[in-house]
Write a protein that holds these residues in place. Structure first.
Motif, PDB file in Angstrom:
ATOM      1  N   HIS A 160       0.837  -1.205   0.000  1.00  0.00           N
ATOM      2  CA  HIS A 160       0.000   0.000   0.000  1.00  0.00           C
ATOM      3  C   HIS A 160       0.876   1.261   0.000  1.00  0.00           C
ATOM      4  N   GLN A 161       1.883   1.262   0.856  1.00  0.00           N
ATOM      5  CA  GLN A 161       2.778   2.416   0.962  1.00  0.00           C
ATOM      6  C   GLN A 161       3.504   2.674  -0.364  1.00  0.00           C
ATOM      7  N   ARG A 162       3.977   1.598  -0.983  1.00  0.00           N
ATOM      8  CA  ARG A 162       4.738   1.737  -2.247  1.00  0.00           C
ATOM      9  C   ARG A 162       3.818   2.228  -3.375  1.00  0.00           C
ATOM     10  N   VAL A 163       2.578   1.734  -3.393  1.00  0.00           N
ATOM     11  CA  VAL A 163       1.623   2.164  -4.427  1.00  0.00           C
ATOM     12  C   VAL A 163       1.327   3.667  -4.263  1.00  0.00           C
ATOM     13  N   LEU A 164       1.217   4.125  -3.018  1.00  0.00           N
ATOM     14  CA  LEU A 164       0.999   5.559  -2.789  1.00  0.00           C
ATOM     15  C   LEU A 164       2.178   6.373  -3.326  1.00  0.00           C
ATOM     16  N   GLU A 165       3.398   5.860  -3.116  1.00  0.00           N
ATOM     17  CA  GLU A 165       4.591   6.574  -3.612  1.00  0.00           C
ATOM     18  C   GLU A 165       4.590   6.631  -5.138  1.00  0.00           C
ATOM     19  N   LEU A 166       4.264   5.506  -5.763  1.00  0.00           N
ATOM     20  CA  LEU A 166       4.220   5.484  -7.236  1.00  0.00           C
ATOM     21  C   LEU A 166       3.157   6.461  -7.744  1.00  0.00           C
ATOM     22  N   GLY A 167       2.013   6.480  -7.082  1.00  0.00           N
ATOM     23  CA  GLY A 167       0.928   7.381  -7.472  1.00  0.00           C
ATOM     24  C   GLY A 167       1.360   8.840  -7.355  1.00  0.00           C
ATOM     25  N   ALA A 168       2.092   9.156  -6.289  1.00  0.00           N
ATOM     26  CA  ALA A 168       2.550  10.538  -6.084  1.00  0.00           C
ATOM     27  C   ALA A 168       3.544  10.937  -7.169  1.00  0.00           C
ATOM     28  N   GLN A 169       4.414   9.992  -7.524  1.00  0.00           N
ATOM     29  CA  GLN A 169       5.418  10.274  -8.558  1.00  0.00           C
ATOM     30  C   GLN A 169       4.731  10.491  -9.917  1.00  0.00           C
ATOM     31  N   ILE A 170       3.751   9.651 -10.232  1.00  0.00           N
ATOM     32  CA  ILE A 170       3.024   9.781 -11.504  1.00  0.00           C
ATOM     33  C   ILE A 170       2.217  11.090 -11.519  1.00  0.00           C
ATOM     34  N   THR A 171       1.618  11.430 -10.396  1.00  0.00           N
ATOM     35  CA  THR A 171       0.855  12.681 -10.290  1.00  0.00           C
ATOM     36  C   THR A 171       1.748  13.876 -10.645  1.00  0.00           C
ATOM     37  N   GLU A 172       2.964  13.860 -10.110  1.00  0.00           N
ATOM     38  CA  GLU A 172       3.904  14.954 -10.365  1.00  0.00           C
ATOM     39  C   GLU A 172       4.302  14.982 -11.851  1.00  0.00           C
ATOM     40  N   ASP A 173       4.578  13.807 -12.404  1.00  0.00           N
ATOM     41  CA  ASP A 173       5.069  13.724 -13.789  1.00  0.00           C
ATOM     42  C   ASP A 173       3.986  14.030 -14.836  1.00  0.00           C
ATOM     43  N   TYR A 174       2.721  13.803 -14.488  1.00  0.00           N
ATOM     44  CA  TYR A 174       1.649  13.924 -15.492  1.00  0.00           C
ATOM     45  C   TYR A 174       0.693  15.075 -15.174  1.00  0.00           C
ATOM     46  N   MET A 175       1.169  16.064 -14.443  1.00  0.00           N
ATOM     47  CA  MET A 175       0.345  17.179 -13.988  1.00  0.00           C
ATOM     48  C   MET A 175      -0.497  17.797 -15.114  1.00  0.00           C
ATOM     49  N   ASP A 176       0.130  18.111 -16.247  1.00  0.00           N
ATOM     50  CA  ASP A 176      -0.622  18.789 -17.309  1.00  0.00           C
ATOM     51  C   ASP A 176      -0.784  17.914 -18.545  1.00  0.00           C
ATOM     52  N   ARG A 177      -0.855  16.612 -18.332  1.00  0.00           N
ATOM     53  CA  ARG A 177      -0.948  15.731 -19.496  1.00  0.00           C
ATOM     54  C   ARG A 177      -2.211  14.881 -19.427  1.00  0.00           C
ATOM     55  N   ASP A 178      -2.717  14.558 -20.615  1.00  0.00           N
ATOM     56  CA  ASP A 178      -3.937  13.760 -20.710  1.00  0.00           C
ATOM     57  C   ASP A 178      -3.544  12.283 -20.566  1.00  0.00           C
ATOM     58  N   LEU A 179      -3.758  11.753 -19.375  1.00  0.00           N
ATOM     59  CA  LEU A 179      -3.221  10.431 -19.004  1.00  0.00           C
ATOM     60  C   LEU A 179      -4.264   9.317 -19.130  1.00  0.00           C
ATOM     61  N   VAL A 180      -3.809   8.175 -19.684  1.00  0.00           N
ATOM     62  CA  VAL A 180      -4.630   6.954 -19.670  1.00  0.00           C
ATOM     63  C   VAL A 180      -3.770   5.820 -19.106  1.00  0.00           C
ATOM     64  N   LEU A 181      -4.280   5.128 -18.095  1.00  0.00           N
ATOM     65  CA  LEU A 181      -3.599   3.932 -17.592  1.00  0.00           C
ATOM     66  C   LEU A 181      -4.146   2.736 -18.358  1.00  0.00           C
ATOM     67  N   VAL A 182      -3.264   1.863 -18.814  1.00  0.00           N
ATOM     68  CA  VAL A 182      -3.732   0.634 -19.491  1.00  0.00           C
ATOM     69  C   VAL A 182      -3.172  -0.563 -18.728  1.00  0.00           C
ATOM     70  N   GLY A 183      -4.041  -1.271 -18.036  1.00  0.00           N
ATOM     71  CA  GLY A 183      -3.631  -2.449 -17.264  1.00  0.00           C
ATOM     72  C   GLY A 183      -3.672  -3.693 -18.141  1.00  0.00           C
ATOM     73  N   ILE A 184      -2.786  -4.623 -17.825  1.00  0.00           N
ATOM     74  CA  ILE A 184      -2.764  -5.877 -18.587  1.00  0.00           C
ATOM     75  C   ILE A 184      -3.483  -6.958 -17.771  1.00  0.00           C
ATOM     76  N   LEU A 185      -4.535  -7.485 -18.362  1.00  0.00           N
ATOM     77  CA  LEU A 185      -5.330  -8.537 -17.706  1.00  0.00           C
ATOM     78  C   LEU A 185      -4.533  -9.818 -17.616  1.00  0.00           C
ATOM     79  N   ARG A 186      -4.727 -10.663 -16.620  1.00  0.00           N
ATOM     80  CA  ARG A 186      -5.562 -10.361 -15.501  1.00  0.00           C
ATOM     81  C   ARG A 186      -4.718  -9.930 -14.290  1.00  0.00           C
ATOM     82  N   GLY A 187      -3.432 -10.216 -14.375  1.00  0.00           N
ATOM     83  CA  GLY A 187      -2.554 -10.037 -13.206  1.00  0.00           C
ATOM     84  C   GLY A 187      -2.466  -8.623 -12.673  1.00  0.00           C
ATOM     85  N   ALA A 188      -2.615  -7.599 -13.553  1.00  0.00           N
ATOM     86  CA  ALA A 188      -2.419  -6.223 -13.105  1.00  0.00           C
ATOM     87  C   ALA A 188      -3.703  -5.575 -12.596  1.00  0.00           C
TER      88      ALA A 188
END
Ligand code: IMP
Ligand code: MG
Length: 186
Positions: free
Chosen positions: A23-51
């Motif tokens: 949980h802690q690591r996912v929050l860190e990754l989310g914070a890093q992505i938030t900073e990097d994609y501040m003004d960009r139109d972002l789409v996450l694409v997960g790979i089924l089913r494991g992700a």
């Protein structure tokens, strides 16, 4: 209410990451992505089913508006070793043209799945593609090298399950990530 004890937890030889650590690591990754994609139109694409499990948590840890979709790839057909042939089982439906895509994957192993998915997504003409892998298996050699921008944890080259990762479609619901006892599959 306490979680009902999961008897499948007993099939692990070692817990690598607890629910809290993930949980802690996912929050860190989310914070890093938030900073990097501040003004960009972002789409996450997960790979089924494991992700699937990781995608749901990661999305909620990202504080910029974004959409998400899932695509499907399969290479294991049961067992603990890849067949070497990646089959695309589902394409994305969200429009990726001129969007900034982050591919969300459970684990970077031989690299074949990520290579096949990135090739597939490029056809949709996104503005950029990066990869976020929760687990990065340390390997001497890979079939396909793919640049992974965001990594959750680097792990030894062992077969792991939990938090979305399966063996024969089971163990995805374990809250931790651990090494599966080889007695289960040998
Ligand atoms: P690759 O194509 O060899 O990189 O394999 C990627 C896919 O294999 C991942 O999406 C996982 O679903 C699966 N995989 C690879 N290693 C493991 C593991 O240790 N446990 C469970 N699934 C794995
Ligand atoms: Mg799998």
């Amino acid at each position: 209410m306490e979680r009902i004890p999961n008897p499948l937890d007993e099939h692990l030889t070692r817990v690598l990451y607890s629910k809290e650590v993930i949980h802690q690591r996912v929050l860190e990754l989310g914070a890093q992505i938030t900073e990097d994609y501040m003004d960009r139109d972002l789409v996450l694409v997960g790979i089924l089913r494991g992700a699937a499990v990781f995608l749901c948590d990661l999305s909620r840890a990202i504080a910029v508006p974004h959409s998400w979709d899932m695509c499907g790839a399969s290479s294991y057909h049961g067992g603990t070793a890849t067949s070497g042939h990646v089959q695309i089982t589902k394409d994305v439906e969200v429009d990726l043209r001129n969007k900034h895509v982050i591919v969300v994957e459970d684990i970077y192993d031989s690299g074949r799945t990520l290579r096949a998915i990135c090739d597939l997504l490029r056809v949709h003409q996104p503005a950029s593609i990066e990869v976020c892998a929760l687990l990065y298996k340390e390997k001497v050699q890979r079939a396909s090298e793919v640049a992974i921008k965001y990594v959750g944890f680097e792990i030894p080259d062992e077969f792991v399950v939990g938090y979305g990762l399966d063996y024969n479609e089971y163990y995805r619901n374990l809250e931790c990530i651990g090494i599966l006892d080889p007695k289960i599959y040998s």
